[in-house]
Design an enzyme around this catalytic site. Structure first.
Site, PDB file in Angstrom:
ATOM      1  N   GLY A   1      42.130  23.978  30.741  1.00 44.56           N
ATOM      2  CA  GLY A   1      41.590  25.200  31.306  1.00 44.56           C
ATOM      3  C   GLY A   1      41.634  26.349  30.308  1.00 44.56           C
ATOM      4  O   GLY A   1      42.453  27.267  30.447  1.00 44.56           O
ATOM      5  N   TYR A   2      40.788  26.313  29.334  1.00 45.98           N
ATOM      6  CA  TYR A   2      40.714  27.360  28.318  1.00 45.98           C
ATOM      7  C   TYR A   2      39.448  28.219  28.479  1.00 45.98           C
ATOM      8  O   TYR A   2      39.520  29.420  28.646  1.00 45.98           O
ATOM      9  CB  TYR A   2      40.718  26.737  26.912  1.00 45.98           C
ATOM     10  CG  TYR A   2      42.089  26.447  26.335  1.00 45.98           C
ATOM     11  CD1 TYR A   2      43.209  26.370  27.143  1.00 45.98           C
ATOM     12  CD2 TYR A   2      42.250  26.231  24.971  1.00 45.98           C
ATOM     13  CE1 TYR A   2      44.461  26.083  26.619  1.00 45.98           C
ATOM     14  CE2 TYR A   2      43.499  25.950  24.422  1.00 45.98           C
ATOM     15  CZ  TYR A   2      44.603  25.879  25.245  1.00 45.98           C
ATOM     16  OH  TYR A   2      45.836  25.597  24.710  1.00 45.98           O
ATOM     17  N   SER A   3      38.268  27.610  28.381  1.00 43.29           N
ATOM     18  CA  SER A   3      37.009  28.369  28.325  1.00 43.29           C
ATOM     19  C   SER A   3      36.730  29.098  29.630  1.00 43.29           C
ATOM     20  O   SER A   3      37.016  28.597  30.717  1.00 43.29           O
ATOM     21  CB  SER A   3      35.841  27.421  28.014  1.00 43.29           C
ATOM     22  OG  SER A   3      36.013  26.807  26.763  1.00 43.29           O
TER      23      SER A   3
ATOM     24  N   SER B   1      36.230  19.480  30.896  1.00 44.64           N
ATOM     25  CA  SER B   1      35.965  18.040  30.839  1.00 44.64           C
ATOM     26  C   SER B   1      36.894  17.292  31.783  1.00 44.64           C
ATOM     27  O   SER B   1      38.103  17.535  31.810  1.00 44.64           O
ATOM     28  CB  SER B   1      36.170  17.516  29.410  1.00 44.64           C
ATOM     29  OG  SER B   1      35.318  18.182  28.516  1.00 44.64           O
TER      30      SER B   1
ATOM     31  N   GLU C   1      45.184  19.166  18.645  1.00 45.37           N
ATOM     32  CA  GLU C   1      43.811  18.693  18.872  1.00 45.37           C
ATOM     33  C   GLU C   1      43.145  18.346  17.555  1.00 45.37           C
ATOM     34  O   GLU C   1      42.325  17.433  17.489  1.00 45.37           O
ATOM     35  CB  GLU C   1      43.003  19.771  19.599  1.00 45.37           C
ATOM     36  CG  GLU C   1      41.592  19.313  19.975  1.00 45.37           C
ATOM     37  CD  GLU C   1      40.883  20.324  20.837  1.00 45.37           C
ATOM     38  OE1 GLU C   1      41.257  21.510  20.803  1.00 45.37           O
ATOM     39  OE2 GLU C   1      39.951  19.936  21.557  1.00 45.37           O
TER      40      GLU C   1
ATOM     41  N   ASN D   1      29.511  26.861  15.678  1.00 48.35           N
ATOM     42  CA  ASN D   1      29.631  26.800  14.219  1.00 48.35           C
ATOM     43  C   ASN D   1      29.834  28.184  13.620  1.00 48.35           C
ATOM     44  O   ASN D   1      30.557  28.350  12.628  1.00 48.35           O
ATOM     45  CB  ASN D   1      28.379  26.150  13.615  1.00 48.35           C
ATOM     46  CG  ASN D   1      28.479  24.631  13.623  1.00 48.35           C
ATOM     47  OD1 ASN D   1      29.415  24.054  14.178  1.00 48.35           O
ATOM     48  ND2 ASN D   1      27.510  23.974  13.009  1.00 48.35           N
TER      49      ASN D   1
END
Length: 397
Positions: free
Chosen positions: A132-134, A168, A251, A375
């Site tokens: 639960g980051y974004s 995800s 990660e 990017n």
């Protein structure tokens, strides 16, 4: 950095290969080479069962300390395991987030009670975790956290309210690690907490996001006063950023080996297809296939270089190039797959509308250079944190 494997490492390789040969068959034959990018929706229950089979035999979390159920496998042994797993056609790991992100973070930063509560179910393959980051409107600015964590003095629990996105496997997960703001007056990376949240409770709503591939690996997750016990915050309230960044360090470490395993299988599929349909006689395609192979090897050696450093989850300068490199490489691999397929890449034999694995992979790779930090953001990180260049002006500075 070591590039050669010892005699004992090679003996370990034989042990891994033999076990995979004897177990990745029968009821698990159908999941060989399945579950990669664009194929995550396939054989979910079978892949969960496979996680448990790995856990029963001690083949999950092999890099963890023995005290926590791991094998204390060396970096070289972890590389060997992932190589043999790919060679055997091991399916995409559905327990990947718990094993390679949450587990190492808890081992490094969690309390003994937290380790005892959560690590066994990750190691056994029973617990699936999501991240639960974004958040909406935050883009790639991970510190732009609006989700709130308010401590209820009477109930002695944290109440989490807000929204996460692009989560995800949220629909398959028992737990989520959530970055939320504990100090409403703080901004940026200050005043945050790192919480471990039970997904199966009132106040948690999961909505799937349909992707270009027609599948829904990603989700929106809404928290409406979802409860987190006071024992389930890792580190101190207000110091969650340090834990969150350490997790990202993991990660970009061992977990990348598993990702490269999937890439290797996709590359092998493309090479086999080129041999069958004659695309391997096209000099331009041959050159691009060779370039893809070289890129995969570069990723592997850079991962070894990163893993040869700190094991505390600290993000090293070498690790900062990884997301930028693999996302561009994988996007190009998707395009290469379509070009090797030729006109068949845009033609379906008949209804129902169903993509083959390479078509799904190609569509999935369109997002590679966006999610997990675009990017452009990655280049900023490299410039500012790895090269020490001046910080880009921000609106709230």
């Amino acid at each position: 950095m070591k590039l050669r494997f010892s005699t004992s490492d090679e003996a370990f390789r034989v042990e891994v290969a033999n076990w995979l040969r004897d177990n990745l068959c029968g009821e698990f034959e159908s999941i060989r080479f399945r579950g990669g990018p664009g194929d995550e929706h396939s054989f979910v229950e079978e892949r969960k069962a496979w996680e448990r089979r790995l856990g029963e035999a001690g083949w999950t979390c092999i890099g963890w300390p023995r005290d926590w159920g791991g094998r204390a496998a060396s970096i070289e042994q972890q590389v060997v395991f992932n190589e043999e797993y790919a060679r055997a056609g091991g399916p995409g790991r559905i327990g990947h987030i718990g094993e390679t992100l949450m587990g190492p973070t808890l081992i490094a930063y969690g309390s003994e009670a937290q380790k005892n509560k959560y690590l066994p179910s990750i190691r056994s393959g029973d617990a699936i975790w999501c991240q639960g980051y974004s958040e909406p409107s935050a883009g790639s600015d991970l510190a732009n956290v609006k989700t709130k964590a308010v401590f209820d003095e009477q109930a002695q629990v944290w109440q989490i309210t807000g929204q996460k996105v692009w989560t995800s496997l949220a629909h398959e997960s028992q737990y989520c690690f959530v970055v939320a703001r504990t100090d409403p007056q703080a901004k940026g990376h200050k005043g945050l907490g790192f919480f471990m949240l039970d997904m199966h409770q009132p106040g948690v709503t999961i909505r799937p996001i349909e992707q270009l591939t027609g599948t829904s690996e990603f989700n929106e997750v809404f928290f409406d006063s979802a409860v987190c016990s006071v024992e389930d915050i890792v580190g101190k309230p207000g110091e969650g950023w340090q834990v969150a960044m350490a997790l990202l360090g993991f990660e970009r470490g061992v977990s990348t080996l598993g990702q490269q395993m999937l890439f290797q299988n996709e590359f092998n599929d493309i090479v086999q297809l080129a041999k069958r349909n004659g695309a391997d006689r096209d000099p331009m395609l041959r050159q691009r296939i060779a370039e893809a192979h070289i890129g995969l090897r570069i990723m592997r050696y850079n991962t070894l270089r990163v893993l040869s450093g700190s094991d505390e989850g600290e993000l090293q300068a070498e690790g900062m190039i990884y997301k930028l490199y693999w996302s561009s490489w994988h996007r190009n691999l998707g395009k290469l797959a379509m070009d090797v397929m030729g006109s068949d890449s845009e033609i379906l034999d008949a209804e129902p509308y169903e993509l083959n694995r390479l078509q799904s992979m190609f569509l999935f790779t369109r997002a590679d250079t966006i999610y997990g930090g675009t990017n452009q953001i990655q280049r900023n990180l490299i410039a500012e944190r790895a090269l020490g260049m001046p910080r880009e002006p921000r609106g709230n500075n």
